[in-house]
Scaffold this active site. Structure first.
Site, mmCIF file in Angstrom:
data_model
loop_
_atom_site.group_PDB
_atom_site.id
_atom_site.type_symbol
_atom_site.label_atom_id
_atom_site.label_comp_id
_atom_site.label_asym_id
_atom_site.label_seq_id
_atom_site.Cartn_x
_atom_site.Cartn_y
_atom_site.Cartn_z
ATOM 1 N N GLU A 163 0.860 -1.185 0.000
ATOM 2 C CA GLU A 163 0.000 0.000 0.000
ATOM 3 C C GLU A 163 0.893 1.231 0.000
ATOM 4 O O GLU A 163 1.910 1.260 0.720
ATOM 5 C CB GLU A 163 -0.900 0.005 1.235
ATOM 6 C CG GLU A 163 -1.762 1.252 1.381
ATOM 7 C CD GLU A 163 -2.640 1.195 2.631
ATOM 8 O OE1 GLU A 163 -3.093 0.082 2.990
ATOM 9 O OE2 GLU A 163 -2.855 2.259 3.250
ATOM 10 N N GLU A 220 -2.171 11.408 3.996
ATOM 11 C CA GLU A 220 -3.237 11.188 4.968
ATOM 12 C C GLU A 220 -3.199 12.329 5.983
ATOM 13 O O GLU A 220 -2.129 12.865 6.296
ATOM 14 C CB GLU A 220 -3.067 9.848 5.682
ATOM 15 C CG GLU A 220 -3.302 8.632 4.805
ATOM 16 C CD GLU A 220 -3.209 7.340 5.597
ATOM 17 O OE1 GLU A 220 -4.262 6.806 5.996
ATOM 18 O OE2 GLU A 220 -2.068 6.876 5.827
#
Length: 574
Positions: A453, A458
């Site tokens: 990933e 974020e």
């Protein structure tokens, strides 16, 4: 009124060059970066002047050649300008053998090989017309150096009688006061070395220098990535490896040359149609002499005026050629090699989401990470395109649960192995918000985190204006003490747009905010458990509510709705 002297031609092949003194630092220039001419080409430097240092008079060929040679002029006009042919080729260095040619095509000649007068009456370049050029100490000869000229056949030194103000002879027995001349170089005329895929990034802002419309007009330093307009071919007029101090020219994609208008002191444009003196610069490494390599910090100095090329305000606006000294605005990071090209994008210019590019992810609350939202299908309250940007909105509206939101992905539409992945985003604030711009592999048969990933951006609302980048693998993930992650503060992340990007190569993944790299996740070459990033990945955009991380300090029920705004998403590959 200042009369402009006719501009010296740089390269009959229309190759461009550049100019200045020594600074600089960079990454290696592989032999494959160069298309070098392997034979020893003679180097011709036009517009050369010689000034007797004792009397400050310029050497001139009477009638522009064909007769006597004197040192009487107080300014250098046509009669005092010569073409210097460096027989040894490459850079002009102390000890090289040279010829000096006048404007009429005659050569300076030491009659009888030296010992008497110097004239400019020869039509051929042979023994009497050959001199050795010497400065104190070895090395490259540059404008302003004090040099001597020694007749090759007799060893006599060229001498300005009385140190200037009279005839010039070739009878000096030693390099003394009358035999010293300050040399000023003009433009190099040589086939040179061609270096493709060159970029210049302003060190102060990480914005790339670009030629508007790929050449022909203005030069600006505004791009956050190097596309076609920001990628150039550089011609090193000195030949061989590109070295600090070499004279070079910069060619745009449509064959125009960078040009210091009026020789420098004003605008820089990309409108030169051939390589003359205004199109010639010196490239200089900040770290000192030596080969210029990709990643080095360099300056570019206009040959005609000595002015330094600068990015106004350190980048983000126009580029000029009036820097009086090498300072912060005059610093550029040079890149050499393949450049990024745009292969996919969504600018969100329409009125609805382009479903040829995106797929809605529809899921119930608690599906992953104990998040509170339901991800809805084609619901404009949660996902829409308006005013040129994508809106992903999280709402406390009890639709499919207490909270609803949106999550879209390119899976099944587009995916990539390696590239630059970039989005311009304004993130929401408020406790409980968890927006993300990230990537997952198309092939997830090994399960998570073994499949890999890439989290490009974020942000969790309880830690405002701090963004995170992470790579998850079986060997390195959030459950392990050696997780590969980093964070950086982005002032105004919740009140304005910022560019978040990852550059993914076989060796590493670099993470950027507004063009500044703040984290690198390396390939340590220990296998798939540590580096599953050699397969196709797709892009995901979502705004989660609460969850293990986003809700770690609670969810404020009074801040909704909250919006994640995306101006564009772009994918580049080499």
């Amino acid at each position: 009124m200042v009369q402009r002297v006719a501009r010296a031609r740089i390269a009959s092949t229309s190759h461009v060059l550049l100019a200045a003194s020594l600074l600089g630092a960079c990454a290696p220039l592989d032999d494959t970066d160069l298309e070098s001419t392997q034979e020893a080409l003679s180097t011709r430097i036009s517009g050369v002047t010689l000034r007797a240092t004792l009397g400050n008079r310029f050497v001139g060929a009477l009638d522009n050649g064909g007769g006597g040679v004197v040192a009487t002029a107080t300014v250098a006009d046509a009669w005092e300008r010569f073409d210097l042919v460096d027989v040894d080729g490459g850079a002009l260095e102390s000890g090289d053998t040279v010829h000096l040619r006048t404007g009429s095509g005659h050569y300076l000649q030491a009659a009888n090989g030296g010992g008497s007068s110097l004239n400019a009456a020869s039509r051929t370049a042979s023994g009497w017309e050959t001199f050795r050029i010497v400065k104190d100490g070895a090395g490259v000869i540059r404008s302003g150096d004090v040099i001597g000229l020694q007749a090759i056949t007799s060893g006599h030194w060229v001498s300005a009688e009385l140190g200037g103000e009279g005839p010039v002879h070739a009878y000096g027995a030693a390099l003394g006061a009358w035999e010293r001349f300050a040399i000023q170089l003009g433009a190099i005329d040589v086939e040179g070395t061609r270096v493709a895929g060159v970029t210049f990034r302003a060190a102060g802002s990480d914005r790339f220098v670009g030629a508007v419309d790929n050449g022909g007009g203005a030069v600006v330093a505004s791009a956050s990535v190097a596309d076609a307009w920001e990628t150039f071919t550089l011609i090193d007029g000195n030949g061989g490896a590109l070295q600090s101090g070499d004279l070079v020219a910069v060619v745009t994609g449509n064959g125009r040359f960078f040009r210091a208008v009026d020789g420098g002191g004003a605008a820089l444009d990309a409108a030169g149609v051939e390589a003359l003196d205004w199109e010639t610069f010196r490239i200089v490494r900040e770290a000192g002499s030596g080969v210029v390599r990709s990643g080095d910090v360099v300056g570019l100095q206009a040959l005609a005026s000595g002015a330094w090329v600068l990015a106004e305000n350190g980048g983000g606006a126009a580029v000029h050629a009036y820097g009086a000294a090498y300072g912060a605005w005059e610093r550029f990071v040079v890149g050499i090699g393949p450049s990024w090209r745009l292969v996919w994008s969504d600018e969100f210019d329409g009125t609805t989401l382009d479903e040829s590019k995106w797929v809605y992810e529809v899921q119930r609350p608690g599906w992953v990470n104990n998040e509170l939202q339901s991800y809805t299908d084609r619901r404009r309250e949660n996902v829409r395109v308006e005013d040129g940007h994508l809106v992903i909105e999280a709402r406390r509206d009890f639709f499919g649960g207490e909270y609803s939101s949106g999550r879209i992905k390119t899976q099944g539409r587009a995916s990539w192995t390696y590239g630059r992945f970039e989005a311009r985003i304004q993130v929401p604030g408020g406790w409980g918000t968890w927006p993300a711009f990230w990537m997952m592999p198309d092939d997830q048969h090994r399960g998570w985190p073994a499949c890999g990933e890439i989290d490009i951006m974020e942000h969790v609302g309880y830690d405002a204006d701090v963004v995170h980048a992470t790579t998850h693998t079986l060997a390195y993930n959030w459950r392990s003490p050696n997780q590969r992650t980093s964070q950086t503060r982005v002032p105004g992340a919740t009140s304005g747009y910022h560019v978040y990007a990852a550059e993914w190569t076989p060796d590493r993944i670099d993470f950027y905010v507004d063009g500044v790299r703040y984290y690198t996740s390396p390939n340590d070459r220990t296998g798939d458990d540590a580096w599953p990033f050699d397969k196709r990945f797709h892009i995901i955009l979502n705004l989660a509510v609460g969850g293990d991380w986003g809700g770690a300090r609670g969810v404020d029920p009074n801040v909704w709705p909250q919006r994640m705004l995306v101006d564009y998403v772009r994918v580049y590959q080499r």
